[in-house]
Design a protein around this motif. Structure first.
Motif, PDB file in Angstrom:
ATOM      1  N   ARG A  21       0.826  -1.204   0.000  1.00  0.00           N
ATOM      2  CA  ARG A  21       0.000   0.000   0.000  1.00  0.00           C
ATOM      3  C   ARG A  21       0.863   1.258   0.000  1.00  0.00           C
ATOM      4  O   ARG A  21       0.536   2.252  -0.649  1.00  0.00           O
ATOM      5  N   ALA A  22       1.979   1.192   0.760  1.00  0.00           N
ATOM      6  CA  ALA A  22       2.848   2.358   0.882  1.00  0.00           C
ATOM      7  C   ALA A  22       3.803   2.506  -0.294  1.00  0.00           C
ATOM      8  O   ALA A  22       4.301   3.599  -0.542  1.00  0.00           O
ATOM      9  N   GLY A  23       4.075   1.403  -0.997  1.00  0.00           N
ATOM     10  CA  GLY A  23       5.117   1.435  -2.008  1.00  0.00           C
ATOM     11  C   GLY A  23       6.481   1.595  -1.374  1.00  0.00           C
ATOM     12  O   GLY A  23       7.417   2.122  -1.978  1.00  0.00           O
ATOM     13  N   SER A  24       6.635   1.116  -0.136  1.00  0.00           N
ATOM     14  CA  SER A  24       7.867   1.310   0.628  1.00  0.00           C
ATOM     15  C   SER A  24       7.953   0.276   1.732  1.00  0.00           C
ATOM     16  O   SER A  24       6.921  -0.173   2.248  1.00  0.00           O
ATOM     17  N   THR A  25       9.182  -0.099   2.104  1.00  0.00           N
ATOM     18  CA  THR A  25       9.364  -0.994   3.247  1.00  0.00           C
ATOM     19  C   THR A  25      10.011  -0.283   4.424  1.00  0.00           C
ATOM     20  O   THR A  25      10.413  -0.932   5.392  1.00  0.00           O
ATOM     21  N   ALA A  26      10.143   1.024   4.373  1.00  0.00           N
ATOM     22  CA  ALA A  26      10.661   1.773   5.514  1.00  0.00           C
ATOM     23  C   ALA A  26       9.748   1.575   6.716  1.00  0.00           C
ATOM     24  O   ALA A  26       8.525   1.544   6.590  1.00  0.00           O
ATOM     25  N   GLY A  27      10.353   1.420   7.902  1.00  0.00           N
ATOM     26  CA  GLY A  27       9.558   1.189   9.096  1.00  0.00           C
ATOM     27  C   GLY A  27       8.488   2.237   9.310  1.00  0.00           C
ATOM     28  O   GLY A  27       7.355   1.914   9.672  1.00  0.00           O
ATOM     29  N   ALA A  28       8.834   3.495   9.078  1.00  0.00           N
ATOM     30  CA  ALA A  28       7.866   4.580   9.287  1.00  0.00           C
ATOM     31  C   ALA A  28       6.681   4.469   8.342  1.00  0.00           C
ATOM     32  O   ALA A  28       5.533   4.735   8.724  1.00  0.00           O
ATOM     33  N   ASP A  29       6.934   4.050   7.106  1.00  0.00           N
ATOM     34  CA  ASP A  29       5.852   3.947   6.128  1.00  0.00           C
ATOM     35  C   ASP A  29       4.940   2.767   6.433  1.00  0.00           C
ATOM     36  O   ASP A  29       3.711   2.854   6.296  1.00  0.00           O
ATOM     37  N   ILE A  30       5.526   1.643   6.854  1.00  0.00           N
ATOM     38  CA  ILE A  30       4.705   0.485   7.219  1.00  0.00           C
ATOM     39  C   ILE A  30       3.878   0.806   8.459  1.00  0.00           C
ATOM     40  O   ILE A  30       2.695   0.457   8.551  1.00  0.00           O
TER      41      ILE A  30
END
Length: 438
Positions: free
Chosen positions: A353-362
């Motif tokens: 959903r975020a298009g990212s695996t950064a902790g903040a984005d998840i």
């Protein structure tokens, strides 16, 4: 192109530099056997809904591959539980790869049910092996050790321990808890415990999970009109419960609550059965998991009077999932398969959903997110990730042992029946009670 994983960042700036930025002593090593590196190898790659097509981020089209750390006790006091974490993760991986057309590599790490060992392996997984995020843990002390460090270093982690402490003052920005808390399970079982017996003796393992469970069980019993006539803190892991069982026998208790996890619960039960005490007293098993009693046989299983649990294979529905567990793994379906499946499913969907695996984005995608999709086919009822403490609010079940003649062994062992299911919102602590400062 979005830099969407810690692994990609590591490739750009180097492991040593990353460790320095995080304020760490570097962790050398590479994936290998659990004996020397903690890794068990790779499993390979191969609606506010959970389809990945809605939410706060993009559709996830930039994400083509993911590397996930699976942390489980493949040796030590919880060793029989490790395989179930792997199996649940593999089943989620299969479904997610088919749905999203991505490649997921699972890297397994043996926690040995040791917080220090687990922490070192988490550090290596992030700084050397380049995992994108992680889940697992089983032991609450292990979960807190790994999860706090991962969160401090921007890595998403879903814990599979149940101590209130995980979502209490030790909560962390990017750590979530998939297992119902001690309070949720205590409140689900408390009224039934008080109805079954007026006086209780509590045996609890002397580490964070058992200590917090003892407090909430005692309070819940008193709130429901029952009394605690005695309690003992038992060593974990332990090898002899004789003196504690004698204390129970010499008390005025009508019932005993076993707040003892894993193989220790099995050993305590076996020694109790040798005295015949299981036939005299009401027995409650906190955070009950079928695997404990499967190892002792049907007579022991039938003695379970009350067992609050996160999930059981007697929960209606999800027969396809249960059969897949049987086909894929070496253990019949029980709570840990569901917890592992849910953990991987939810982190991957949040990343998509975020298009990212950064902790903040998840974290942004999980906070407040209501679960729909495959997981809701396994555990029915309202489920969502609470923003204030990152607890997964979900139904909790109270089970008891069936009569031996009613127990089934095929297509999977079903030795326990669900007596009651309570909605998570009715059981969870109020946010202001948790001590969590998220």
């Amino acid at each position: 192109m979005v830099v969407n994983s810690r692994r990609q960042l590591l490739k750009q700036i180097g492991v040593a530099s990353t460790a320095g930025i995080a304020g760490l002593a570097g962790c050398a090593g590479s994936p290998g056997d659990a004996d020397d590196s903690g890794g068990s190898g790779d499993s390979g790659s191969g609606n506010d809904d959970d389809s990945g097509s809605s939410g706060g981020g993009s559709s996830g089209s930039d994400i083509e591959e993911l590397t996930v750390g699976v942390f489980a006790p493949y040796t030590g006091a919880f060793a029989p539980w490790g395989e179930s974490v792997t199996t649940g993760s593999i089943l989620a991986k299969q479904d997610l790869e088919e749905e999203f057309g991505i490649s997921i590599t699972l890297k397994e790490y043996d926690t040995e049910t040791n917080p220090s060992t687990a922490l070192e392996r988490m550090k290596r997984a992030v700084t050397s092996d380049g995992i994108d995020f992680a889940h697992g843990g089983i032991s609450s002390a292990v979960c807190t050790s790994m999860g706090s460090w991962a969160s401090d270093n921007g890595v998403s982690y879903i814990a599979q321990g149940a101590s209130d402490s995980i979502t209490g003052s030790a909560c962390a920005e990017h750590m979530f808890s998939v297992y119902q808390s001690n309070t949720m399970m205590a409140r689900s079982a408390g009224p039934r415990m008080a109805n079954e017996a007026d006086s209780w003796y509590i045996l609890y393992s002397d580490y964070v999970w058992g200590q917090t469970a003892q407090k909430v069980i005692s309070a819940t019993l008193e709130e429901n009109g029952a009394s605690v006539v005695g309690s003992d803190a038992t060593p974990f892991p332990g090898d002899d419960y004789t003196q504690y069982i004698n204390n129970v026998q010499n008390s005025d208790a009508d019932a005993v609550a076993l707040l003892i996890p894993g193989l220790d619960a099995r050993l305590a039960t076996e020694q109790m059965m040798n005295t015949g005490l299981h036939e005299e007293l009401t027995l409650m098993y906190h955070q009950f998991e079928d695997l404990v009693l499967w190892g002792l046989g049907k007579d022991a299983a039938s003695a379970v009077d009350i067992g609050p649990t996160g999930w059981a294979n007697a929960v209606e529905g999800a027969d396809e999932f249960k059969q897949r567990v049987v086909d894929e793994g070496d253990t019949d379906p029980f709570a840990r398969h569901y917890m592992a499946y849910t953990s991987l499913d939810q982190q991957v969907r949040a990343a998509m959903r975020a298009g990212s695996t950064a902790g903040a984005d998840i974290t942004t995608e999980l906070e407040g997110h209501q679960i729909e999709g495959p997981v809701s086919d396994i555990q029915s009822g309202t489920m969502y990730w609470r923003e204030c403490d990152h607890q997964l609010i979900q139904p909790t079940h109270v089970v008891s042992g069936l009569d031996t003649g009613e127990m089934k062994d095929d297509p999977w062992k079903e030795w326990f029946g669900v007596d009651e299911t309570i909605a998570g919102d009715e059981l969870a602590r109020a946010c202001e009670e948790t001590g969590c400062q998220l």
